[in-house]
Design an enzyme around this catalytic site. Structure first.
Site, short mmCIF file in Angstrom:
data_model
loop_
_atom_site.label_atom_id
_atom_site.label_comp_id
_atom_site.label_asym_id
_atom_site.label_seq_id
_atom_site.Cartn_x
_atom_site.Cartn_y
_atom_site.Cartn_z
N GLU A 170 110.25 -5.41 31.80
CA GLU A 170 111.27 -4.88 32.72
C GLU A 170 110.70 -4.34 34.02
OE1 GLU A 170 113.73 -2.09 30.57
OE2 GLU A 170 114.57 -3.66 29.33
N GLU A 355 114.94 -7.82 23.62
CA GLU A 355 115.53 -6.54 23.23
C GLU A 355 117.04 -6.65 23.27
OE1 GLU A 355 114.33 -2.99 25.39
OE2 GLU A 355 112.25 -3.67 25.45
C1 GBH Z 1 114.76 -0.88 27.54
O1 GBH Z 1 115.13 -0.43 28.77
C2 GBH Z 1 113.34 -0.53 27.36
O2 GBH Z 1 112.50 -1.69 27.46
C3 GBH Z 1 113.06 0.18 26.08
O3 GBH Z 1 111.78 0.73 26.12
C4 GBH Z 1 114.14 1.21 25.86
O4 GBH Z 1 113.85 2.05 24.80
C5 GBH Z 1 115.41 0.46 25.61
O5 GBH Z 1 115.69 -0.42 26.64
C6 GBH Z 1 116.63 1.35 25.41
O6 GBH Z 1 116.92 2.06 26.57
O7 GBH Z 1 123.15 0.54 35.64
O8 GBH Z 1 121.72 0.59 37.56
O9 GBH Z 1 121.86 2.52 36.13
C7 GBH Z 1 116.45 -0.66 29.12
C8 GBH Z 1 116.67 0.02 30.41
C9 GBH Z 1 118.58 1.10 31.07
C10 GBH Z 1 117.78 -0.81 32.28
C11 GBH Z 1 119.82 1.09 31.85
C12 GBH Z 1 119.01 -0.79 33.09
C13 GBH Z 1 120.81 0.60 33.85
C14 GBH Z 1 120.57 0.48 35.28
N1 GBH Z 1 117.97 -0.20 30.98
N2 GBH Z 1 119.56 0.55 33.13
S1 GBH Z 1 121.93 1.08 36.23
#
Ligand code: GBH
Length: 449
Positions: A170, A355
């Site tokens: 990511e 994931e």
């Molecule tokens: C993953 O990240 C990670 O790889 C992992 O380590 C983590 O534990 C898992 O997911 C659960 O969170 O809408 O613009 O605010 C996911 C991360 C979080 C990325 C939410 C996008 C929203 C962006 N995601 N995020 S926004």
């Protein structure tokens, strides 16, 4: 129940069903065997950054419990396991190998192999050595070359033990949440810094890919990206455009350089004029080098509307199902995005869902955890994968996030993504109902042969 329809790709023995974790989220032992501090040690020790002041100091203590953890994983009959290597464990400040750290991953991977579990290893799941951050971190072009050296070392040391290498997890999160919004380590908030960081992350990916190909030719190599579905409930053409901009900013920003060798023009013409990074001659060819697979992490949909100024704002929908994170349960987003990527990128490599999963806080009652919401979530998202496959997308596997409850970054230990419950006082592991159903399904599939 967990009973995919007879025509589901899940029944095919070569479709990989697995679970995933990441080093900082489970290992603990943050100061053992020569491990250097990472940006997440620094960030989580900074008051106000992580909920309840939680840190990864102990986490699931997996660094000490790895043998029984792998035995537990194997008892769930999974085909594959996705984990990450902690860069600060395996290299010292001068770039020399740290044997103790390497030995940990070697024995871990050997045990997985011995159990017949396919290994999917991510080189960078957000734990940058702090000493590199002190020199500018991912905003510093030199970090891309340090990352390639790390990839070179690890792929020489662990060649033959890894089925799937991913360079980065990511990059959007590393760049945007780390340097753009400051929600993640190192906690900077500067849009130009985020764009520079993204460019150097992607360059590091391309350089690392070359090292992996050189050192471990038989393995499959790719990258893992997070993707977001953006839609609008707004009535105007500007609202439609806002949803497009959301996906441009989350998905195209990362996928276009990787799969088309260029940043989307609209990104710097419309959305972020002035934030374009410095791009050296030859960078885009390195970044756009062919991949053996792409890992897709999908969680939820975001509803947006026009902000009236050429951008978008999030407008949460009422009356939708949400998880413990507050994220909407929206399986259609997964099939929609997979089909859209397949059409947008004619060279899209085979896809693994690296994931997908959800957080819920279900109690342990009489040694059992009944996580019905998660079971329904997994069923529906796997059905979405089937839908994408029927539409022609080449999806070859699916990893549940996560194997264990773990350190959920800025949300600490409160949010529980595991199919195995972890009691952080006793370190007791309890497979949740979802884990038992996956185990039983995979046993049935194996019987059928
Ligand atoms: C993953 O990240 C990670 O790889 C992992 O380590 C983590 O534990 C898992 O997911 C659960 O969170 O809408 O613009 O605010 C996911 C991360 C979080 C990325 C939410 C996008 C929203 C962006 N995601 N995020 S926004």
């Amino acid at each position: 129940t967990f009973n995919p329809p007879a025509d589901s790709i899940l029944w095919r023995p070569d479709f990989l069903l697995g679970a995933a974790t990441a080093a900082y989220q489970i290992e603990g032992a943050a100061q053992e065997d020569g491990r250097l501090p990472s940006i997440w040690d620094t960030f989580s020790a900074t008051p106000g950054k992580v909920l309840h002041g939680d840190t990864g100091e102990i986490a699931c203590d997996h660094y000490h419990r790895w043998e029984s953890d792998i035995d537990l994983l194997a008892s769930l009959n999974v085909d594959a396991y996705r984990l990450s290597i902690a860069w600060p464990r395996v290299m010292d400040e001068a770039g020399r190998p740290n044997e103790a750290g390497l030995a940990f991953y070697r024995k871990l991977l050997q045990r997985l192999k011995g159990k017949g579990i396919r290994t999917s290893v991510t080189l960078y799941h957000w734990d940058l050595p702090q000493h590199l951050e002190d020199e500018g971190g991912w905003c510093n072009r030199a970090t891309a070359y340090r990352f390639a050296e790390y990839a070179d070392l690890v792929s020489r040391e662990l060649a033959g033990l890894v089925d799937f290498w991913s360079t980065l997890n990511e990059p959007w999160c590393s760049a945007m949440l780390g340097y753009g919004t400051g929600h993640h380590a190192p906690g900077r908030s500067d849009l130009r810094a985020a764009n520079a960081a993204m460019h150097h992350l992607l360059l590091g990916h391309g350089l690392a890919l070359r090292a992996l190909r050189r050192n471990d030719p038989a393995s499959s190599k790719g990258i893992v990206v997070n993707v977001g579905r953006g839609t609008t409930d707004g009535p105007t053409r500007d609202d439609e455009r806002a949803a497009e901009l959301f996906e441009l900013q989350h998905n195209d920003w990362v996928l276009d350089p990787l799969l088309r060798g260029q940043y989307p023009a609209r990104l710097y013409e419309e959305l972020w004029p002035g934030a374009r990074p410095d791009i050296a001659e030859g960078d885009m060819a390195i970044i756009g080098a062919p991949l053996d697979f792409i890992g897709i992490n999908y969680y939820f949909r975001t509803n947006v509307r026009s902000d009236g100024a050429g951008g978008y704002v999030e407008v949460p929908l009422a009356d939708v199902e949400r998880t413990q994170m507050g994220w909407e349960v929206y399986p259609d987003g997964l099939s929609d995005l997979l089909v859209a990527f397949d059409r947008r990128y004619p060279n899209l490599p085979p896809v693994y869902i690296t994931e997908n999963g959800m957080a819920s806080d279900d109690a342990v009652i009489d040694g059992a955890v009944v996580d019905d919401q998660r079971i329904a979530f997994l069923n529906r998202h796997l059905a979405a994968v089937d839908e994408a496959v029927r539409a022609g997308v080449d999806v070859r596997g699916y990893y549940i996030w996560s194997f264990l409850d773990n350190f959920e970054w800025a949300f600490g230990y409160e949010r529980r993504f595991g199919i195995v419950h972890v009691d952080y006082t006793t370190q007791q592991r309890t497979p949740k109902r979802s884990a038992e159903l996956v185990r039983d399904f995979l046993a049935r599939r194996r019987e059928r042969g």
